[in-house]
Design a protein around this motif. Structure first.
Motif, PDB file in Angstrom:
ATOM      1  N   PRO A 132     -12.551  11.598  -7.673  1.00 33.43           N
ATOM      2  CA  PRO A 132     -11.492  12.152  -6.824  1.00 33.43           C
ATOM      3  C   PRO A 132     -10.760  13.287  -7.537  1.00 33.43           C
ATOM      4  O   PRO A 132     -10.530  13.225  -8.733  1.00 33.43           O
ATOM      5  N   MET A 133     -10.437  14.322  -6.779  1.00 31.33           N
ATOM      6  CA  MET A 133      -9.712  15.456  -7.326  1.00 31.33           C
ATOM      7  C   MET A 133      -8.442  15.652  -6.502  1.00 31.33           C
ATOM      8  O   MET A 133      -8.515  15.947  -5.314  1.00 31.33           O
ATOM      9  N   PRO A 134      -7.273  15.460  -7.113  1.00 27.02           N
ATOM     10  CA  PRO A 134      -6.040  15.727  -6.362  1.00 27.02           C
ATOM     11  C   PRO A 134      -5.930  17.216  -6.070  1.00 27.02           C
ATOM     12  O   PRO A 134      -6.350  18.047  -6.877  1.00 27.02           O
ATOM     13  N   LEU A 135      -5.375  17.544  -4.921  1.00 30.26           N
ATOM     14  CA  LEU A 135      -5.255  18.952  -4.560  1.00 30.26           C
ATOM     15  C   LEU A 135      -4.050  19.621  -5.218  1.00 30.26           C
ATOM     16  O   LEU A 135      -3.958  20.840  -5.236  1.00 30.26           O
ATOM     17  N   ASP A 136      -3.117  18.826  -5.744  1.00 33.56           N
ATOM     18  CA  ASP A 136      -1.984  19.364  -6.498  1.00 33.56           C
ATOM     19  C   ASP A 136      -1.428  18.258  -7.395  1.00 33.56           C
ATOM     20  O   ASP A 136      -1.861  17.111  -7.322  1.00 33.56           O
ATOM     21  N   LEU A 137      -0.507  18.631  -8.261  1.00 33.79           N
ATOM     22  CA  LEU A 137       0.105  17.655  -9.167  1.00 33.79           C
ATOM     23  C   LEU A 137       1.480  17.206  -8.688  1.00 33.79           C
ATOM     24  O   LEU A 137       2.208  16.559  -9.413  1.00 33.79           O
ATOM     25  N   GLU A 138       1.822  17.550  -7.457  1.00 36.27           N
ATOM     26  CA  GLU A 138       3.121  17.189  -6.893  1.00 36.27           C
ATOM     27  C   GLU A 138       3.130  15.717  -6.493  1.00 36.27           C
ATOM     28  O   GLU A 138       2.105  15.052  -6.439  1.00 36.27           O
ATOM     29  N   SER A 139       4.305  15.230  -6.171  1.00 30.43           N
ATOM     30  CA  SER A 139       4.466  13.869  -5.701  1.00 30.43           C
ATOM     31  C   SER A 139       3.947  13.759  -4.268  1.00 30.43           C
ATOM     32  O   SER A 139       3.585  14.755  -3.646  1.00 30.43           O
ATOM     33  N   GLY A 183      -1.231   2.526  -4.945  1.00 31.78           N
ATOM     34  CA  GLY A 183      -0.258   1.442  -5.006  1.00 31.78           C
ATOM     35  C   GLY A 183      -0.615   0.458  -6.094  1.00 31.78           C
ATOM     36  O   GLY A 183      -1.633   0.596  -6.776  1.00 31.78           O
ATOM     37  N   PRO A 184       0.214  -0.576  -6.282  1.00 33.78           N
ATOM     38  CA  PRO A 184      -0.057  -1.559  -7.334  1.00 33.78           C
ATOM     39  C   PRO A 184      -1.278  -2.423  -7.018  1.00 33.78           C
ATOM     40  O   PRO A 184      -1.937  -2.930  -7.916  1.00 33.78           O
ATOM     41  N   ALA A 185      -1.590  -2.591  -5.721  1.00 30.04           N
ATOM     42  CA  ALA A 185      -2.754  -3.378  -5.314  1.00 30.04           C
ATOM     43  C   ALA A 185      -3.438  -2.670  -4.150  1.00 30.04           C
ATOM     44  O   ALA A 185      -2.823  -1.877  -3.439  1.00 30.04           O
ATOM     45  N   GLN A 186      -4.691  -3.006  -3.973  1.00 35.00           N
ATOM     46  CA  GLN A 186      -5.464  -2.428  -2.878  1.00 35.00           C
ATOM     47  C   GLN A 186      -4.911  -2.959  -1.553  1.00 35.00           C
ATOM     48  O   GLN A 186      -4.582  -4.128  -1.423  1.00 35.00           O
ATOM     49  N   LEU A 187      -4.802  -2.081  -0.567  1.00 29.17           N
ATOM     50  CA  LEU A 187      -4.416  -2.506   0.777  1.00 29.17           C
ATOM     51  C   LEU A 187      -5.586  -3.230   1.425  1.00 29.17           C
ATOM     52  O   LEU A 187      -6.745  -2.896   1.175  1.00 29.17           O
ATOM     53  N   ARG A 247      -2.043   2.411  -8.944  1.00 23.25           N
ATOM     54  CA  ARG A 247      -3.405   2.879  -9.202  1.00 23.25           C
ATOM     55  C   ARG A 247      -3.913   3.582  -7.948  1.00 23.25           C
ATOM     56  O   ARG A 247      -3.363   3.405  -6.863  1.00 23.25           O
ATOM     57  N   ILE A 248      -4.961   4.361  -8.105  1.00 25.57           N
ATOM     58  CA  ILE A 248      -5.624   5.016  -6.975  1.00 25.57           C
ATOM     59  C   ILE A 248      -6.810   4.139  -6.590  1.00 25.57           C
ATOM     60  O   ILE A 248      -7.691   3.886  -7.422  1.00 25.57           O
ATOM     61  N   TRP A 249      -6.832   3.650  -5.358  1.00 26.07           N
ATOM     62  CA  TRP A 249      -7.854   2.720  -4.883  1.00 26.07           C
ATOM     63  C   TRP A 249      -8.774   3.410  -3.886  1.00 26.07           C
ATOM     64  O   TRP A 249      -8.313   4.066  -2.971  1.00 26.07           O
ATOM     65  N   LEU A 250     -10.072   3.234  -4.068  1.00 29.61           N
ATOM     66  CA  LEU A 250     -11.074   3.750  -3.141  1.00 29.61           C
ATOM     67  C   LEU A 250     -11.935   2.590  -2.678  1.00 29.61           C
ATOM     68  O   LEU A 250     -12.491   1.857  -3.493  1.00 29.61           O
ATOM     69  N   THR A 251     -12.026   2.414  -1.362  1.00 35.47           N
ATOM     70  CA  THR A 251     -12.840   1.360  -0.763  1.00 35.47           C
ATOM     71  C   THR A 251     -13.904   2.013   0.107  1.00 35.47           C
ATOM     72  O   THR A 251     -13.585   2.836   0.962  1.00 35.47           O
ATOM     73  N   ILE A 252     -15.169   1.647  -0.139  1.00 41.38           N
ATOM     74  CA  ILE A 252     -16.286   2.192   0.626  1.00 41.38           C
ATOM     75  C   ILE A 252     -17.052   1.045   1.260  1.00 41.38           C
ATOM     76  O   ILE A 252     -17.395   0.068   0.594  1.00 41.38           O
ATOM     77  N   GLU A 253     -17.320   1.166   2.561  1.00 43.14           N
ATOM     78  CA  GLU A 253     -18.165   0.200   3.271  1.00 43.14           C
ATOM     79  C   GLU A 253     -19.421   0.929   3.726  1.00 43.14           C
ATOM     80  O   GLU A 253     -19.350   1.986   4.341  1.00 43.14           O
ATOM     81  N   ASN A 254     -20.592   0.333   3.407  1.00 44.61           N
ATOM     82  CA  ASN A 254     -21.844   0.955   3.846  1.00 44.61           C
ATOM     83  C   ASN A 254     -22.257   0.382   5.197  1.00 44.61           C
ATOM     84  O   ASN A 254     -21.570  -0.463   5.770  1.00 44.61           O
ATOM     85  N   THR A 271     -15.053  -1.585  -4.004  1.00 46.85           N
ATOM     86  CA  THR A 271     -13.734  -1.034  -4.322  1.00 46.85           C
ATOM     87  C   THR A 271     -13.694  -0.642  -5.786  1.00 46.85           C
ATOM     88  O   THR A 271     -14.255  -1.325  -6.640  1.00 46.85           O
ATOM     89  N   ILE A 272     -13.015   0.453  -6.040  1.00 44.56           N
ATOM     90  CA  ILE A 272     -12.841   0.943  -7.407  1.00 44.56           C
ATOM     91  C   ILE A 272     -11.444   1.524  -7.516  1.00 44.56           C
ATOM     92  O   ILE A 272     -10.827   1.876  -6.510  1.00 44.56           O
ATOM     93  N   SER A 273     -10.931   1.631  -8.745  1.00 42.31           N
ATOM     94  CA  SER A 273      -9.584   2.193  -8.914  1.00 42.31           C
ATOM     95  C   SER A 273      -9.515   3.067 -10.153  1.00 42.31           C
ATOM     96  O   SER A 273     -10.316   2.934 -11.079  1.00 42.31           O
ATOM     97  N   TRP A 274      -8.552   3.968 -10.144  1.00 39.45           N
ATOM     98  CA  TRP A 274      -8.252   4.851 -11.268  1.00 39.45           C
ATOM     99  C   TRP A 274      -6.773   4.708 -11.587  1.00 39.45           C
ATOM    100  O   TRP A 274      -5.953   4.518 -10.683  1.00 39.45           O
ATOM    101  N   SER A 275      -6.429   4.873 -12.833  1.00 31.15           N
ATOM    102  CA  SER A 275      -5.001   4.917 -13.183  1.00 31.15           C
ATOM    103  C   SER A 275      -4.448   6.289 -12.820  1.00 31.15           C
ATOM    104  O   SER A 275      -5.180   7.258 -12.742  1.00 31.15           O
ATOM    105  N   LEU A 276      -3.153   6.330 -12.605  1.00 26.38           N
ATOM    106  CA  LEU A 276      -2.518   7.585 -12.215  1.00 26.38           C
ATOM    107  C   LEU A 276      -2.437   8.538 -13.401  1.00 26.38           C
ATOM    108  O   LEU A 276      -2.222   8.112 -14.533  1.00 26.38           O
ATOM    109  N   PRO A 277      -2.586   9.837 -13.169  1.00 25.78           N
ATOM    110  CA  PRO A 277      -2.378  10.812 -14.253  1.00 25.78           C
ATOM    111  C   PRO A 277      -0.936  10.755 -14.762  1.00 25.78           C
ATOM    112  O   PRO A 277      -0.001  10.495 -14.001  1.00 25.78           O
TER     113      PRO A 277
END
Length: 156
Positions: free
Chosen positions: A52-59, A91-95, A130-137, A144-150
């Motif tokens: 994932p690539m954020p489009l900016d570093l803003e909030s 968020g702190p946990a996956q939705l 954390r940044i959460w990504l959920t993919i269903e095939n 599901t996978i997650s990244w820590s925030l920059p």
């Protein structure tokens, strides 16, 4: 009828219109040469390698009553056409899946070259988020996978 007084304004107002014509050139150059932050670390999720690539570093910002953060998700391995649905949130946990499917925010969309997402986010970020990504095939498997925030995001 000629003006009797050749004031500064009357002598130079056409130069102002010329300067106004140069402004679109500056904004066109900016739009053709965008700069984005570095993408986050590439990770394996199911049959895909994503970054994932954020489009900016803003909030996060408010959109339709919810806070969101924009990302471009780059697929470096795997065919994005094998994805039935995919969601991103912060968020702190996956939705849970029911919450993610409830609205139109957080859904990955775009072409096979890269997917865009308006990730559901809190108003302010904390160290627990954390940044959460959920993919269903198409077979119904959820990954599901997650990244820590920059660190820059936590400083805002």
């Amino acid at each position: 009828m000629a003006r009797l007084k050749a004031t500064f304004w009357h002598r130079n107002k056409f130069k102002l219109s010329g300067l106004l014509l140069l402004l679109p050139v500056y904004y066109l150059y900016q739009s053709l040469h965008p700069s984005f932050p570095d993408s986050l670390q590439e990770q394996q999720i199911g049959a895909f390698k994503v970054a994932p690539m954020p489009l900016d570093l803003e909030s996060s910002y408010q959109h339709d009553g919810a806070y969101i953060k924009d990302f471009m998700v780059l697929f470096n391995q795997g065919n994005p056409e094998d994805i039935r649905q995919a969601f991103m949130s912060i968020g702190p946990a996956q939705l849970d899946l029911a919450t993610l499917q409830d609205g139109d925010l957080g859904i990955l969309h775009g072409s096979r070259y890269g997917k865009h997402v308006h990730a559901i986010a809190p108003e302010t970020f904390s160290a627990n988020d954390r940044i959460w990504l959920t993919i269903e095939n198409w077979q119904g498997e959820l990954n599901t996978i997650s990244w820590s925030l920059p660190a820059q995001w936590l400083a805002h």
